[in-house]
Enzyme design. Structure first.
Site, mmCIF file in Angstrom:
data_model
loop_
_atom_site.group_PDB
_atom_site.id
_atom_site.type_symbol
_atom_site.label_atom_id
_atom_site.label_comp_id
_atom_site.label_asym_id
_atom_site.label_seq_id
_atom_site.Cartn_x
_atom_site.Cartn_y
_atom_site.Cartn_z
ATOM 1 N N LYS A 160 86.536 -78.780 36.825
ATOM 2 C CA LYS A 160 87.218 -77.722 36.434
ATOM 3 C C LYS A 160 87.569 -76.474 37.469
ATOM 4 O O LYS A 160 86.916 -76.707 38.376
ATOM 5 C CB LYS A 160 86.486 -77.313 35.275
ATOM 6 C CG LYS A 160 85.293 -76.018 35.644
ATOM 7 C CD LYS A 160 84.647 -75.527 34.512
ATOM 8 C CE LYS A 160 84.951 -74.108 34.262
ATOM 9 N NZ LYS A 160 84.208 -73.173 35.055
ATOM 10 N N HIS A 201 81.030 -79.860 32.991
ATOM 11 C CA HIS A 201 79.652 -80.112 33.258
ATOM 12 C C HIS A 201 78.416 -79.877 32.203
ATOM 13 O O HIS A 201 77.573 -80.408 31.877
ATOM 14 C CB HIS A 201 78.896 -79.587 34.566
ATOM 15 C CG HIS A 201 78.524 -78.056 34.406
ATOM 16 N ND1 HIS A 201 79.364 -76.938 34.377
ATOM 17 C CD2 HIS A 201 77.177 -77.530 34.086
ATOM 18 C CE1 HIS A 201 78.942 -75.779 34.420
ATOM 19 N NE2 HIS A 201 77.437 -76.041 34.188
ATOM 20 N N LYS A 223 74.814 -81.997 29.788
ATOM 21 C CA LYS A 223 73.738 -81.464 29.863
ATOM 22 C C LYS A 223 72.988 -82.149 28.325
ATOM 23 O O LYS A 223 73.566 -82.532 27.494
ATOM 24 C CB LYS A 223 73.835 -79.944 29.217
ATOM 25 C CG LYS A 223 74.092 -78.903 30.314
ATOM 26 C CD LYS A 223 74.309 -77.542 29.983
ATOM 27 C CE LYS A 223 74.772 -76.878 30.801
ATOM 28 N NZ LYS A 223 73.867 -76.290 31.945
ATOM 29 N N ASP A 252 86.920 -69.278 32.620
ATOM 30 C CA ASP A 252 85.626 -69.740 33.291
ATOM 31 C C ASP A 252 84.657 -70.363 32.339
ATOM 32 O O ASP A 252 84.288 -71.451 32.587
ATOM 33 C CB ASP A 252 85.102 -68.476 34.041
ATOM 34 C CG ASP A 252 83.879 -69.069 34.974
ATOM 35 O OD1 ASP A 252 84.311 -69.855 35.760
ATOM 36 O OD2 ASP A 252 82.946 -68.494 34.909
ATOM 37 N N HIS A 306 83.638 -74.933 28.565
ATOM 38 C CA HIS A 306 82.595 -75.099 28.077
ATOM 39 C C HIS A 306 82.114 -74.698 26.600
ATOM 40 O O HIS A 306 81.638 -75.696 25.857
ATOM 41 C CB HIS A 306 81.294 -74.398 28.914
ATOM 42 C CG HIS A 306 81.478 -74.497 30.374
ATOM 43 N ND1 HIS A 306 82.039 -75.871 31.019
ATOM 44 C CD2 HIS A 306 81.283 -73.724 31.404
ATOM 45 C CE1 HIS A 306 81.861 -75.606 32.170
ATOM 46 N NE2 HIS A 306 81.603 -74.570 32.720
HETATM 47 C C1 BG6 Z 1 80.468 -72.756 35.837
HETATM 48 C C2 BG6 Z 1 81.296 -71.254 35.793
HETATM 49 O O1 BG6 Z 1 81.344 -73.482 35.175
HETATM 50 O O2 BG6 Z 1 79.586 -72.555 34.559
HETATM 51 C C3 BG6 Z 1 80.130 -70.331 36.378
HETATM 52 O O3 BG6 Z 1 82.485 -71.308 36.615
HETATM 53 C C4 BG6 Z 1 78.929 -70.315 35.440
HETATM 54 O O4 BG6 Z 1 80.815 -68.947 36.360
HETATM 55 C C5 BG6 Z 1 78.607 -71.784 35.366
HETATM 56 O O5 BG6 Z 1 78.041 -69.547 35.875
HETATM 57 C C6 BG6 Z 1 77.345 -71.836 34.191
HETATM 58 O O6 BG6 Z 1 76.744 -73.004 34.051
HETATM 59 P P1 BG6 Z 1 75.240 -73.213 33.613
HETATM 60 O O7 BG6 Z 1 75.139 -74.733 33.651
HETATM 61 O O8 BG6 Z 1 74.562 -72.405 34.659
HETATM 62 O O9 BG6 Z 1 75.248 -72.390 32.317
#
Ligand code: BG6
Length: 496
Positions: free
Chosen positions: A153, A183, A187, A240, A245
């Protein structure tokens, strides 16, 4: 599925993601004995590294970020021997002959059967170029061999660029060769959403508008933009976190049961959720989408910079570091159930969770009971940290009368003492190597998610004076967001 021998080519190999996430995750796979017998990782980037220097840097990343960071040196060394490096200018199509030659060489030396998985972890402006240059070298297709491409992404910066990127990719690759990374889907707790919903008979009858009052999805972060100000200022919380997500989480919470647990069956159901999200009108955007930006404040006694003072950020920036919004999914299951989504940087804690608020009982029999508000049971699905599931129920306090107290039925992943919980990148890299795209986003769903987000981006662009609220670092975002949740005495859950 048996994993095939292969070469994983990572573009952007000198970058932070390779160092912090990808190579440590590969090492975790190595420790779990999940890598194929013959495996090579070829890092590609413009910077000049020898294989040895590249390995040294990667070992440093493993020692800091891998789940197996305390592994014996011999294991780390044996793994590092599988890493190679090639320096080319990835923006220049002519340089790709060097890649072809290097792949031929490594393939014949290491018996990787001509199977190649390409991973794009470069600045996004290269996403349309690299796959095309690979195709020009004939690296996009080979009968009976693995030819897959993983794209990090952000997949596009708006609807138009996402459509353009998809179109370009599909000119040279089949959809089943393309793996779009999110990602969050790697999880363990996110995947467990499907199991919670579809392996338990008690939830499904309640999982609809008849019993659910509203749903909250939160991804809070306690850090600011750190050293990513330049990227973040062009992106903001919407691009972002929310577009990818959080909308992915929404789809898993709201989707219909698939007929089988297979990639396309699941992804078809997710697509339908995106298609059913009610588009926001201008009034909705004004009233139900709340933007915030963090301002300087002391957090736990330590002064923190405001967003506009961060390195790489325009001092007049109107980029949102916090976003909360309300949306509806117009289908039979969810008609008129509000979904509240929020994400922000520099909030009081780092937590991602989904909260299902069930409707209260039709009649509150214990109305005199001041301690128990009877707003309905809540189910909290904790994505991280302290992964688990929590159900809050009312219980009689022993003794005279009917005093009710809220108690927790609580499961934590940490209770599964001997079970190894793989990291998100570890799981997703393995899936791409295996050819399982279930946990990757499909092009049509990604575009559908952008279709919902685009009018909001357009509105902000066309109305630069639209409200953007400051909030002090370490607070839960702008106060106005508290009143977004409809219903008497209702507000967000504020986990500590
Ligand atoms: C990323 C974003 O995709 O995900 C970041 O670009 C963010 O800004 C991160 O901090 C958060 O991921 P996780 O797994 O720590 O919740």
């Amino acid at each position: 599925k048996k994993i095939q021998d292969q070469i994983l080519v990572i573009f952007g190999a000198s970058g932070d993601l390779t160092y912090r996430k990808l190579v440590p995750a590969l090492f975790d796979l190595y420790k779990q004995k999940s890598l194929p017998d013959n495996f090579v990782m070829l890092g590609v980037a413009r910077s000049d590294f020898s294989d040895e220097l590249f390995r040294e840097k990667m070992v440093d990343g493993i020692r800091q970020f891998s789940l197996s960071k305390d592994a014996p040196q011999a294991d780390v060394d044996a793994f590092a021997d599988k890493l190679y490096y090639l320096s080319i200018n990835t923006e220049d199509s002519k340089e790709y002959t060097k890649l072809t030659q290097k792949l031929d060489l490594l393939d014949s030396e290491k018996n990787t059967e001509g199977n190649y998985l390409f991973y794009l972890s470069t600045p996004p402006n290269l996403y349309p170029l690299i796959p095309k240059f690979l195709a020009e070298q004939g690296l996009n297709k080979a009968k009976g061999k693995i030819r897959r491409i993983v794209i990090e992404k952000p997949f596009g910066t708006d609807l138009k660029s996402a459509v353009y990127l998809n179109k370009g990719l599909l000119a040279d690759y089949e959809e089943d060769q393309i793996y779009r990374m999110d990602h969050y889907l790697g999880k363990e707790t996110v995947q467990n959403l499907l199991v919670t919903r579809f392996s338990n008979s008690i939830y499904e009858p309640l999982w609809n508008r008849n019993y659910i009052h509203h749903v909250e999805i939160t991804a809070a972060e306690s850090l600011g933009v750190e050293n990513r100000g330049g990227y973040y200022d062009q992106s903001g919380a919407m691009r972002d976190m929310i577009q990818n997500h959080l909308l992915q989480l929404l789809a898993l919470v709201a989707m219909e049961p698939p007929t089988v647990i297979e990639s396309d069956a699941i992804r078809n159901e997710k697509l339908k959720v995106f298609q059913a999200i009610r588009p926001l009108s201008q009034d909705d955007i004004l009233n139900n989408v709340i933007r915030g930006q963090y301002t300087a404040a002391k957090v736990k006694g330590k002064p923190q910079k405001g967003y506009r003072e961060e390195k790489g950020v325009n001092p007049d920036s109107r980029t949102e570091t916090y976003l909360a919004l309300k949306l509806y999914i117009d289908n039979w299951r969810w008609g008129d159930v509000p979904f509240y989504i929020r994400s922000g940087k520099h909030l009081p804690t780092r937590v991602s969770e989904i909260v299902i608020h069930f409707r209260p009982t039709p009649l509150n029999l214990f109305i005199d009971n001041k301690e128990y508000c009877n707003d309905g049971n809540i189910l909290v699905i904790r994505i991280h940290p302290d992964e688990g599931i929590l159900l809050k129920t009312g219980m009689k306090v022993p003794g005279a009368g009917y005093k009710v107290k809220e108690v927790n039925m609580d499961f934590h992943y940490s209770q599964l003492q001997d079970t190894y919980v793989p990291g998100a990148y570890e799981r997703l890299l393995l899936d791409a190597m295996l050819g399982d795209s279930t946990l990757y986003t499909r092009g049509d769903a990604l575009e559908a998610a952008w279709r919902f987000v685009q009018p909001i981006l357009d509105y902000w662009k066309n109305n630069p004076e639209a409200p953007l609220y400051g909030y002090p670092c370490g607070s839960w975002g702008p106060n106005v967001a508290d009143s977004l949740i409809e219903g008497k005495n209702m507000t967000w859950r504020y986990p500590c």
